[in-house]
Structures are given as C-alpha cells and as structure tokens.
Design a protein around this motif. Sequence first.
Motif, PDB file in Angstrom:
ATOM      1  N   ILE A 125       0.828  -1.208   0.000  1.00  0.00           N
ATOM      2  CA  ILE A 125       0.000   0.000   0.000  1.00  0.00           C
ATOM      3  C   ILE A 125       0.862   1.258   0.000  1.00  0.00           C
ATOM      4  O   ILE A 125       0.510   2.241  -0.618  1.00  0.00           O
ATOM      5  CB  ILE A 125      -0.944  -0.022   1.209  1.00  0.00           C
ATOM      6  CG1 ILE A 125      -1.821  -1.231   1.116  1.00  0.00           C
ATOM      7  CG2 ILE A 125      -1.670   1.286   1.380  1.00  0.00           C
ATOM      8  CD1 ILE A 125      -3.262  -1.052   0.982  1.00  0.00           C
ATOM      9  N   ASP A 126       1.992   1.228   0.712  1.00  0.00           N
ATOM     10  CA  ASP A 126       2.824   2.422   0.808  1.00  0.00           C
ATOM     11  C   ASP A 126       3.773   2.581  -0.378  1.00  0.00           C
ATOM     12  O   ASP A 126       4.490   3.568  -0.471  1.00  0.00           O
ATOM     13  CB  ASP A 126       3.652   2.392   2.100  1.00  0.00           C
ATOM     14  CG  ASP A 126       2.772   2.498   3.323  1.00  0.00           C
ATOM     15  OD1 ASP A 126       1.710   3.140   3.233  1.00  0.00           O
ATOM     16  OD2 ASP A 126       3.145   1.928   4.366  1.00  0.00           O
ATOM     17  N   PRO A 178      -5.435  -1.449  -5.996  1.00  0.00           N
ATOM     18  CA  PRO A 178      -6.412  -2.330  -6.657  1.00  0.00           C
ATOM     19  C   PRO A 178      -7.685  -1.565  -6.998  1.00  0.00           C
ATOM     20  O   PRO A 178      -8.071  -0.632  -6.294  1.00  0.00           O
ATOM     21  CB  PRO A 178      -6.699  -3.401  -5.604  1.00  0.00           C
ATOM     22  CG  PRO A 178      -5.560  -3.346  -4.663  1.00  0.00           C
ATOM     23  CD  PRO A 178      -5.067  -1.934  -4.681  1.00  0.00           C
ATOM     24  N   THR A 179      -8.308  -1.954  -8.078  1.00  0.00           N
ATOM     25  CA  THR A 179      -9.566  -1.336  -8.491  1.00  0.00           C
ATOM     26  C   THR A 179     -10.650  -2.403  -8.524  1.00  0.00           C
ATOM     27  O   THR A 179     -10.363  -3.605  -8.510  1.00  0.00           O
ATOM     28  CB  THR A 179      -9.455  -0.719  -9.900  1.00  0.00           C
ATOM     29  OG1 THR A 179      -9.228  -1.774 -10.851  1.00  0.00           O
ATOM     30  CG2 THR A 179      -8.347   0.317  -9.988  1.00  0.00           C
ATOM     31  N   GLU A 184     -15.910  -6.110  -0.208  1.00  0.00           N
ATOM     32  CA  GLU A 184     -16.850  -5.549   0.761  1.00  0.00           C
ATOM     33  C   GLU A 184     -16.109  -4.938   1.945  1.00  0.00           C
ATOM     34  O   GLU A 184     -16.471  -3.876   2.440  1.00  0.00           O
ATOM     35  CB  GLU A 184     -17.828  -6.632   1.242  1.00  0.00           C
ATOM     36  CG  GLU A 184     -18.773  -7.085   0.140  1.00  0.00           C
ATOM     37  CD  GLU A 184     -19.664  -8.234   0.552  1.00  0.00           C
ATOM     38  OE1 GLU A 184     -20.870  -8.147   0.267  1.00  0.00           O
ATOM     39  OE2 GLU A 184     -19.166  -9.208   1.147  1.00  0.00           O
ATOM     40  N   TYR A 185     -15.030  -5.593   2.362  1.00  0.00           N
ATOM     41  CA  TYR A 185     -14.222  -5.072   3.463  1.00  0.00           C
ATOM     42  C   TYR A 185     -13.572  -3.739   3.075  1.00  0.00           C
ATOM     43  O   TYR A 185     -13.606  -2.777   3.848  1.00  0.00           O
ATOM     44  CB  TYR A 185     -13.149  -6.086   3.868  1.00  0.00           C
ATOM     45  CG  TYR A 185     -12.311  -5.626   5.030  1.00  0.00           C
ATOM     46  CD1 TYR A 185     -12.732  -5.840   6.334  1.00  0.00           C
ATOM     47  CD2 TYR A 185     -11.101  -4.960   4.821  1.00  0.00           C
ATOM     48  CE1 TYR A 185     -11.977  -5.400   7.407  1.00  0.00           C
ATOM     49  CE2 TYR A 185     -10.340  -4.513   5.886  1.00  0.00           C
ATOM     50  CZ  TYR A 185     -10.780  -4.735   7.176  1.00  0.00           C
ATOM     51  OH  TYR A 185     -10.025  -4.285   8.234  1.00  0.00           O
ATOM     52  N   GLY A 190     -12.019   0.700   3.958  1.00  0.00           N
ATOM     53  CA  GLY A 190     -10.948   1.315   3.185  1.00  0.00           C
ATOM     54  C   GLY A 190     -11.314   2.733   2.798  1.00  0.00           C
ATOM     55  O   GLY A 190     -12.140   3.389   3.442  1.00  0.00           O
ATOM     56  N   ASP A 191     -10.739   3.177   1.703  1.00  0.00           N
ATOM     57  CA  ASP A 191     -10.981   4.548   1.254  1.00  0.00           C
ATOM     58  C   ASP A 191     -12.242   4.678   0.403  1.00  0.00           C
ATOM     59  O   ASP A 191     -12.568   5.756  -0.062  1.00  0.00           O
ATOM     60  CB  ASP A 191      -9.777   5.092   0.502  1.00  0.00           C
ATOM     61  CG  ASP A 191      -9.434   4.287  -0.742  1.00  0.00           C
ATOM     62  OD1 ASP A 191     -10.218   3.382  -1.113  1.00  0.00           O
ATOM     63  OD2 ASP A 191      -8.399   4.571  -1.355  1.00  0.00           O
TER      64      ASP A 191
END
Length: 162
Positions: A44-45, A51-52, A83-84, A89-90
């Motif tokens: 992530i960093d 991911p889309t 779903e999570y 998430g953002d």
Amino acid sequence: ETGDDEYLPGPIQYTTLIEAYSHGGTVDAAQRAEKVINRLLSSIDSKDANPTTQMLNAIIGAYASTGTEPAAEQATAILEKMEYIKDFGDGTVKPSVHSFAMTINAWSNVGSETAAHNAEEILKRLLEDYDEALEQDTEYAKELKPNNVVFNSVIDAWARSG
C-alpha cells in the motif's frame, strides 16, 4: 526497477495482466491473477497502483470460469475483500452487481446443492447491500441494482444441483 516513476505499471496495465491470466480458465491461472492483487494489497505504501473494482472483478471472473468448489470459495473470498475495502478502506473499491453475478456464477458452475445454497446466500447479500445503498448512496445503488443475470444464475445453480 528503473527508478523512473514514468515507467511504473498503473491500473490499466495491472488489469490487463489480470484479465490475461483470467482467460487461462484454470485454478492456477486464477491464482496467478490473485497474486498480482495480493502484491498490490501488501504494498500500500509503495508507488504501485491501488487495486480497483475492475481488477478484483477480473480475478473473480477467473475463478468463476474454472467450475470447482475451491475456486468458487476463492471468488467468494475476493468478493468479501471488496466488501471489506468498501466498508473500511478509502471507498474506491466497491463490489458491483457484476462482482456479485460472477461470484454467483462461480457457485453455479460447481453444480451441487451446497453450491446452490451458497449462490442464493450471495444473492441475499446483494439484495441487502442494494437496500442499504438505496438508503445511503443512490449512485452506488445504481452499480448494485440486481438484474436478470443474478437471478438467472441462482436459478441455474439450483438446476445444476441435480
């Protein structure tokens, strides 16, 4: 690694790679596609693309095409990840009716009574999510609106259950 951000892969390149794997029609091909996403999720960093929905849908599609119970379980796990991410998430990754339809189709392709039950449970989740979206976010509700494909896929799952 070139060190040049101009040459890093973006969402389009990752999605193309995942879709290429998804056309393999085997569990191995689907697992390779999922590894691409896992790499993105674990970095992530980094400067990798996030991911889309389209990337994750491509992986669900890859698993759906194999027709095995473990693959259907993996498709369901990807849907649950979506779903999570939507909830915690953002908010940029949200399952669509297409995500649910492909996951239902993955179970339909298994052809057992348990698979038909699982397909029906996923349809129920879609309907609950759609009702919730109607109350909160009309734009997202448009992406979740159940269609004939999801209902027909559940009917197909029961027809194949023997």
